[in-house]
Design an enzyme around this catalytic site. Structure first.
Site, mmCIF file in Angstrom:
data_model
loop_
_atom_site.group_PDB
_atom_site.id
_atom_site.type_symbol
_atom_site.label_atom_id
_atom_site.label_comp_id
_atom_site.label_asym_id
_atom_site.label_seq_id
_atom_site.Cartn_x
_atom_site.Cartn_y
_atom_site.Cartn_z
ATOM 1 N N CYS A 1 35.694 32.687 42.073
ATOM 2 C CA CYS A 1 36.537 33.876 41.973
ATOM 3 C C CYS A 1 36.376 34.468 40.578
ATOM 4 C CB CYS A 1 37.995 33.476 42.215
ATOM 5 S SG CYS A 1 39.140 34.851 42.113
ATOM 6 N N LEU A 2 36.229 35.793 40.496
ATOM 7 C CA LEU A 2 36.030 36.421 39.186
ATOM 8 C C LEU A 2 37.227 36.218 38.265
ATOM 9 C CD1 LEU A 2 34.278 39.775 40.193
ATOM 10 C CD2 LEU A 2 33.220 37.666 39.367
ATOM 11 N N HIS B 1 38.951 35.467 51.566
ATOM 12 C CA HIS B 1 39.198 35.225 50.138
ATOM 13 C C HIS B 1 39.869 36.456 49.498
ATOM 14 C CE1 HIS B 1 38.037 33.631 46.026
ATOM 15 N NE2 HIS B 1 38.318 34.888 45.768
ATOM 16 N N GLU B 2 39.321 37.646 49.765
ATOM 17 C CA GLU B 2 39.884 38.872 49.180
ATOM 18 C C GLU B 2 41.257 39.179 49.762
ATOM 19 O OE1 GLU B 2 38.548 39.832 46.557
ATOM 20 O OE2 GLU B 2 36.730 38.655 46.890
ATOM 21 N N HIS C 1 43.972 37.453 48.066
ATOM 22 C CA HIS C 1 44.369 38.105 46.806
ATOM 23 C C HIS C 1 45.480 39.131 47.020
ATOM 24 C CE1 HIS C 1 41.786 36.598 43.643
ATOM 25 N NE2 HIS C 1 40.694 36.789 44.355
ATOM 26 N N GLY D 1 33.055 40.454 45.946
ATOM 27 C CA GLY D 1 34.315 41.028 46.391
ATOM 28 C C GLY D 1 35.258 41.169 45.214
ATOM 29 N N GLN E 1 43.288 42.007 40.984
ATOM 30 C CA GLN E 1 42.386 41.515 39.932
ATOM 31 C C GLN E 1 42.084 42.568 38.866
ATOM 32 O OE1 GLN E 1 39.462 39.902 43.000
ATOM 33 N NE2 GLN E 1 39.293 38.380 41.372
HETATM 34 NI NI NI Z 1 38.793 36.006 44.041
#
Ligand code: NI
Length: 197
Positions: free
Chosen positions: A109-110, A151-152, A155, A45, A50
């Protein structure tokens, strides 16, 4: 085009994203760049903050979950099939209900490379959103797909999974999180770090 992933500590990750319209400049390219960036970084995701855009947009493709664990029994055949086919764009999403008894899952998380923590979330969600064609949906999800959406979704509300862990765990991670902000972390994908060394 592969874009740098914004690292922990950048204020854009803390902004509440704004809703967008169909004619948002370059929307098609933004979406395809986000998928490309996410695949390159081996994520499931990616949310617009991000890549530095404070808008209510995120993309998900849960297929990699099914590729990592081909021969274990983590998923039923039905779940595996569902995860393998779940690729979606969520625009202007609104989670209108979360229910059930909270369960923990080890999230990453990226934007926060090399850190994974168990996070508790409710298992069932109802979400309204439009897709890349601005078609409206009102859907319910559970399990791992709901987890990734939550989670997304966090963000685009300026929240990160590290907000959901215990104050003690957060204190223990503080040094590593500071290192990430400064770029003192080894990652295999392009990132943008907020603090200059
Ligand atoms: Ni994340």
């Amino acid at each position: 085009m592969i874009l740098p992933v914004i690292a922990y500590g950048d204020p854009v990750l803390r902004k509440v994203g704004v809703e967008i319209t169909k004619d948002h400049p370059g929307l098609k390219d933004i979406i395809s760049d986000m998928f490309e960036t996410m695949y390159k970084a081996l994520g499931v995701g990616l949310a617009a903050p991000q890549i530095g855009k404070s808008i209510r947009l995120f993309v998900i493709d849960t297929k990699p979950f099914t590729e990592k664990n081909e021969d274990d029994d983590e998923f039923t055949d039905e779940e595996r099939l569902q995860l393998a086919g779940f690729k979606k764009v969520f625009i202007n999403a609104k989670i209108i209900e979360e229910k059930g008894e909270e369960w923990d899952f080890n999230e990453g998380c990226l934007s926060i490379p090399k850190i994974r923590e168990d996070v508790f979330r409710k298992p069932k969600i109802r979400i309204k959103y439009v897709d890349e064609n601005f078609k409206s949906f009102d859907e319910t999800y559970d399990g791992l797909i709901a987890r990734v959406i939550q989670h997304e979704y966090d963000h685009i509300d300026g929240k990160l999974f590290t907000d959901k862990i215990s104050p003690l765990r957060r204190r223990l991670l503080k040094g590593r999180l500071n290192d990430i902000s400064k770029g003192n972390v080894k990652v295999d994908y392009k990132m943008k770090f907020p603090v200059k060394k």
